[in-house]
Design a protein around this motif. Structure first.
Motif, PDB file in Angstrom:
ATOM      1  N   GLY A  76      31.415  46.968  33.162  1.00  0.00           N
ATOM      2  CA  GLY A  76      30.373  47.464  34.392  1.00  0.00           C
ATOM      3  C   GLY A  76      30.964  46.862  35.788  1.00  0.00           C
ATOM      4  N   ILE A  77      32.081  46.121  35.568  1.00  0.00           N
ATOM      5  CA  ILE A  77      32.363  45.745  37.007  1.00  0.00           C
ATOM      6  C   ILE A  77      33.461  46.654  37.662  1.00  0.00           C
ATOM      7  N   SER A  78      33.384  46.818  38.977  1.00  0.00           N
ATOM      8  CA  SER A  78      34.333  47.689  39.531  1.00  0.00           C
ATOM      9  C   SER A  78      35.715  47.018  40.253  1.00  0.00           C
ATOM     10  N   VAL A  79      36.852  47.737  40.123  1.00  0.00           N
ATOM     11  CA  VAL A  79      37.846  46.745  40.533  1.00  0.00           C
ATOM     12  C   VAL A  79      38.565  47.691  41.439  1.00  0.00           C
ATOM     13  N   VAL A  80      38.957  46.972  42.805  1.00  0.00           N
ATOM     14  CA  VAL A  80      39.610  47.580  44.004  1.00  0.00           C
ATOM     15  C   VAL A  80      41.067  46.794  44.094  1.00  0.00           C
ATOM     16  N   ARG A  96      45.734  53.439  35.809  1.00  0.00           N
ATOM     17  CA  ARG A  96      45.431  53.601  34.243  1.00  0.00           C
ATOM     18  C   ARG A  96      44.428  52.848  33.977  1.00  0.00           C
ATOM     19  N   ASN A  97      43.965  51.824  34.616  1.00  0.00           N
ATOM     20  CA  ASN A  97      43.203  50.700  33.761  1.00  0.00           C
ATOM     21  C   ASN A  97      41.724  51.010  34.598  1.00  0.00           C
ATOM     22  N   ALA A  98      41.660  52.275  35.176  1.00  0.00           N
ATOM     23  CA  ALA A  98      40.349  52.641  35.631  1.00  0.00           C
ATOM     24  C   ALA A  98      39.722  51.900  36.890  1.00  0.00           C
ATOM     25  N   VAL A  99      40.795  51.528  37.846  1.00  0.00           N
ATOM     26  CA  VAL A  99      40.269  50.675  38.931  1.00  0.00           C
ATOM     27  C   VAL A  99      39.770  51.768  39.930  1.00  0.00           C
TER      28      VAL A  99
END
Length: 339
Positions: A76-80, A96-99
């Motif tokens: 549920g955490i977004s990554v930038v 590829r890790n859905a950042v």
């Protein structure tokens, strides 16, 4: 307001990023900083975070490894990710890790704001409702030491999550927020916050969630209102009597009441005058004898009701404690009734 964790091995970069914009103006609040991926994962396990902004190139666990770990443990955490021009092949790998996105260094203030506004809008659209009334109810249960009401509150919270068709990530988000607010309440009251188990993965059904929430609720109440020794033994006896057909070993009982096995064993023998194993065996024999006097209940069924699925093992157990087989006991009981 949504929360942000800044991750970079250079403190000056973290500080500069924190001061670059007025985060609350755009609906975000920086709640922590970490120097590498491992430190970030430790922070995430203890705090509610919505967004991780991380550098790609760091010693130890780098940004690519961190984004993969966040995707697996905290979906549920977004990554930038932050990167330089010559790191673009690493950006592709991190994608590829859905950042959620990436930002080039040096960070452009306008691009950062644009990104934060977009992410906030996306989260607002998908944000699950938060059960504020439930939070107050749980706090009341903790203050009052009401285990019964805590179980009811846990059931209501589980029903709330399923009624809103929440995925595991959203349930985890709700629990992170609850844990954060409860932690603040515990600290304010001088209580020691207990360790709470992670959310089951996979979260199979409503029953699993209910059981998990009930167990964590019991831990919270127990931390503030520990059982008296007499109450603990009384509840242990009641639990054993109600679960004769199940695994009611001393280890299982200690887990049920969140106490040390050795402590419970010694306390039980001190107050009851017999060890727990002998007590349970006596309960099972007494229950078996009552049922064997009823000819409508088969011997196999009697064994199952006291925790023995195999009739042969039940017969061995019964004979060891009574000196006769279940069949012989039933025959004697029938003769006595016929007199």
């Amino acid at each position: 307001m949504y929360t942000v964790l800044l991750v970079d091995d250079e403190p000056l970069i973290r500080m500069g990023l924190k001061k670059l914009i007025d985060w609350p103006q755009y609906g975000w609040r920086v709640v922590g900083q970490a120097g590498d991926g491992s430190e970030a994962m430790e922070f995430l396990s203890k705090h509610a975070v919505d967004l991780v902004i991380t550098d790609l190139m760091m010693p130890g666990m780098d940004g690519i490894e961190l984004s993969a770990a966040v995707r697996q443990r905290f979906p549920g955490i977004s990554v930038v990710v932050l990167t330089g021009y010559d790191d673009f092949h690493l950006v592709q790998k991190s994608l590829r890790n859905a950042v959620a996105d990436y930002l080039l260094k040096p960070i452009d203030e306008n691009l950062l704001v644009e990104l934060l506004v977009r992410l906030r809008t996306e989260r607002d659209a998908a944000r699950p409702p938060f059960p504020y009334e439930m939070q107050e109810k749980i706090l009341d249960c903790i203050r009052q030491g009401s285990r019964e009401n805590m179980q009811k509150a846990a059931d209501e919270l589980a029903d709330f999550c399923y009624a809103n068709q929440m995925q595991r990530a959203n349930v985890q988000r709700i629990l992170q927020l609850l844990r954060h607010s409860l932690g603040a309440a515990f600290q304010q009251n001088g209580w020691l916050m207990p360790h709470l188990a992670p959310l089951p993965d996979p979260l199979e059904d409503l029953a699993v969630l209910r059981q998990y929430l009930c167990e964590q609720g019991e831990r919270l109440v127990q931390a503030v209102h520990p059982h008296t020794e007499h109450e603990l033994v009384t509840r242990a006896k009641a639990y054993a009597a109600a679960h004769l057909s199940e695994d009611i070993s001393l280890n299982q009982l200690a887990r049920q009441f969140y106490v040390n096995v050795s402590y419970l064993s010694n306390l039980f023998k001190e107050q009851m005058g017999e060890n727990y194993t002998d007590y349970v065996a006596r309960l099972r024999i007494e229950a078996a004898e009552r049922m064997l006097r009823n000819p409508s209940v088969s011997i196999g069924e009697v064994g199952e009701r006291i925790g023995y699925q195999d009739q042969r093992y039940f017969s061995q157990f019964f004979k060891k404690h009574t000196g006769m087989t279940p069949s012989a006991f039933r025959q004697n009981a029938e003769k006595e009734n016929a007199k």
